[in-house]
Design a protein around this motif. Structure first.
Motif: not given
Length: 636
Positions: A208-211, A271-287
């Motif tokens: 898993t990729s932990v975000i 500042r982007e907030g939780l939702m856009r920040s989580r999407v940014k992390g998910a888009d970068a994830a490789i797991a």
């Protein structure tokens, strides 16, 4: 003669011997000042089942809870078995303070403070002399020290609260308590014994990729979150930890964590907030699997494998751990009940609620049983990455925080997935009583916008029950939702009626609530105004300003006169001159409003009307008199 002379000596020796035996066999005693109305209910009494005294909590430690009122009483509960109180609100699930301010850092912690200048050791090295027998080296299979190139003291010293500083100012929790605890501190294994006996073939599980997203987080809590992930997870199952720094004032809060093995740091320049920040992390994830965590958590023993196993079993399973409480005042780790699930009322505010009696009985038979939940808290969950993308990620037009758990919960269930809480997975979380950051436009407006977006896309005509419960939400713009409606159409998602009938039949549809008219209730130059107060305050008049807000009222078809969740109500003790009060609408008075006479007459106590007073701002009850100008209110 000898016996007579030495009787006292023999007695003293005997007493000392008995005291010694009692001391060695004594249970540990912890004294706290948790009062009944603050602290969660003891798990030993959940559902009438004595689940805390069996093999699931193998400890002789007792906690003496001393109630804070004058009728103090002492009650014995298991120290590892204190669940949430589901009556507490989402933001949530607040544990009552357990120690006085002077005792927030224990003597044990003081002995550990000398450790803070060291670097974080690998899990094979214990720096906590007070750690129980189950030491770190059994918590995972890491063979290398991920913190080898990271200087803990240098990182933490840039943010550490000093004696005399306001330790709540930055984070709204006691940062001093966090800063002076070991980063790899031991916490109690709060799983049931049934869970501890389960074996998972982790070689067959996907990584898993932990975000983790954060904004101006305390460095000690952020670092402890990372350490708990790495130290209590099989290393081959942690592909990476992606930190998304949502424009923290000090970029080094995140950037210096790049020195930790497997940690990758992304940063938003605004500042982007939780939702856009989580999407940014998910888009970068490789797991292939995504794990979302908050930045003030501590993962417990064996937390990850049960979650990954369920996603492996079915890719449409979206799973969440049981969320234990890390006390915001002293950072004590407190076990939560596993007999809770997430829900909500028609105001669309998240709440914890107990399982039904039948479900509790089934859960008692198998305490590892997965719990289907209508809603997740939103901060901590695991989902397959491709499924997350297929479902439409997050609604990135939502701002900062709030409502995203509603939206993703509706979307998962209505579009063919399942939300589950996994009792064999435990993660602690610091719950605060207020947000430590600001919301552009105010937290109420942001939450209303986000909640409206969820309601407009997923609730069909049932959204009107939300608007009837929270009328002011209708005045908040929610933006364009066409892309979210397109996702719903493409995935052929089920209607909200199906969700109510199949997933959450416990949420009863109220009798039809119809708004007859809305506006200000005006008398000359003054209008009825809540003055920003809560229930059981006296309703008052204030100069009309024409901007709505606290002077916006809704006349409902059932006779309620409503502002948000407050309604005008007659006093319980009825007499001429008794004050008119603000009250929760479920228990409030009903009214008849005559357009011709412009008076508000009580349906419950006929002949009594709302009246102003010439000498004050207060509203009072009076014998109805259509000729009395003080009783005339025009709904404009």
């Amino acid at each position: 003669m000898f016996l007579k002379r030495n009787t006292k000596l023999f007695i003293l020796v005997g007493v000392a011997w008995i005291c010694g035996i009692l001391y060695l066999t004594r249970p540990n005693i912890i004294i706290s000042n948790e009062s009944d109305n603050q602290s969660p209910k003891a798990e030993t009494q959940v559902g009438g089942l004595d689940v805390g005294t069996g093999p699931s909590y193998g400890t002789s430690e007792r906690r003496l809870n001393v109630d804070g009122d004058e009728h103090s009483k002492i009650k014995e509960v298991r120290s590892e078995a204190i669940p949430f109180d589901p009556s507490l609100s989402h933001n949530s699930i607040i544990s009552g303070s357990s120690l006085s301010t002077s005792n927030k850092i224990s003597s044990t912690t003081n002995q550990q403070n000398s450790i803070s200048s060291q670097r974080i050791p690998s899990k094979y090295i214990s720096i906590d002399n007070h750690r129980p027998e189950s030491t770190w080296n059994q918590f995972g299979t890491n063979s290398a020290n991920p913190f080898e190139n990271f200087n803990q003291e240098s990182y933490l010293s840039g943010d550490r609260v000093q004696q005399g500083d306001d330790s709540y100012a930055k984070t709204k929790f006691n940062q001093f308590a966090s800063d002076y605890l070991p980063i790899d501190r031991a916490i109690p294994d709060t799983r049931n014994q049934v869970c501890k006996r389960k074996v998972y073939e982790d070689s067959e599980l996907q990584a898993t990729s932990v975000i983790i997203t954060f904004h101006n987080e305390a460095r000690s809590t952020l670092l402890r979150t990372i350490a708990s992930v790495l130290n209590r997870s099989p290393s081959h199952l942690i592909q990476e930890i992606i930190l998304v720094d949502d424009a923290s004032p000090n970029p080094e809060d995140g950037s210096r964590l790049n020195d930790i093995h497997k940690v990758k740091v992304l940063r938003n320049e605004k500042r982007e907030g939780l939702m856009r920040s989580r999407v940014k992390g998910a888009d970068a994830a490789i797991a292939p699997i995504l794990t979302f965590l908050d930045s003030h958590c501590e993962c417990n023993v064996g937390w990850l494998e049960p979650l990954l196993q369920l996603v492996k079993n079915n890719r449409t399973n979206v799973v969440s751990p049981v969320i234990d409480v890390i006390n915001m005042d002293d950072f004590r780790y407190v076990a939560a009940s596993a007999e809770l699930r997430g829900g909500f009322d028609w105001n669309l505010v998240f709440k914890w609620e107990y399982l039904s009696p039948y479900e509790r009985k089934e859960f008692a038979r198998d305490p590892s049983r997965v719990i289907k939940t209508p809603m997740i808290a939103g901060g901590l969950f695991v989902i397959e990455r491709n499924y997350f993308n297929q479902l439409g990620k997050y609604d990135t037009q939502m701002d900062i925080w709030g409502g995203e758990n509603l939206e993703i919960s509706f979307r998962v269930w209505q579009c063919g997935g399942t939300l589950e809480i996994v009792p064999c997975s435990r993660v602690g979380h610091v719950f605060r009583k207020q947000h430590p950051y600001t919301f552009p436009g105010g937290s109420g407006a942001v939450f209303a916008k986000n909640t409206r977006r969820a309601a407009e896309v997923w609730m069909d005509d049932y959204k009107n029950y939300y608007y009837a419960k929270v009328p002011l939400a209708k005045a908040v713009p929610f933006g364009d939702i066409e892309d979210r409606l397109e996702i719903r159409r493409n995935l052929q998602c089920k209607p909200f009626k199906w969700y109510l009938q199949t997933v959450y039949p416990e949420l009863k549809v109220p009798a039809k609530m119809v708004i007859v008219k809305q506006g200000a209730l005006q008398q000359a130059h003054r209008c009825i105004d809540t003055m920003g107060r809560t229930d059981f305050h006296i309703a008052q008049l204030f100069a009309c300003h024409g901007a709505g807000g606290n002077q916006e009222w809704f006349l409902m078809e059932d006779g309620l006169i409503q502002h948000d969740e407050l309604c005008l109500s007659m006093p319980t003790s009825m007499y001429v001159g008794a004050p008119i009060v603000l009250q929760q609408c479920d228990d409030a008075s009903k009214w008849n409003y005559s357009k011709s006479s412009s008076i508000l007459e009580s349906r419950d106590k006929q002949g009594f009307c709302v009246s102003a007073t010439p000498e004050s701002q207060d509203l009072i009850s009076a014998i109805c008199d259509p000729e009395d100008y003080l009783q005339k209110f025009i709904l404009t």
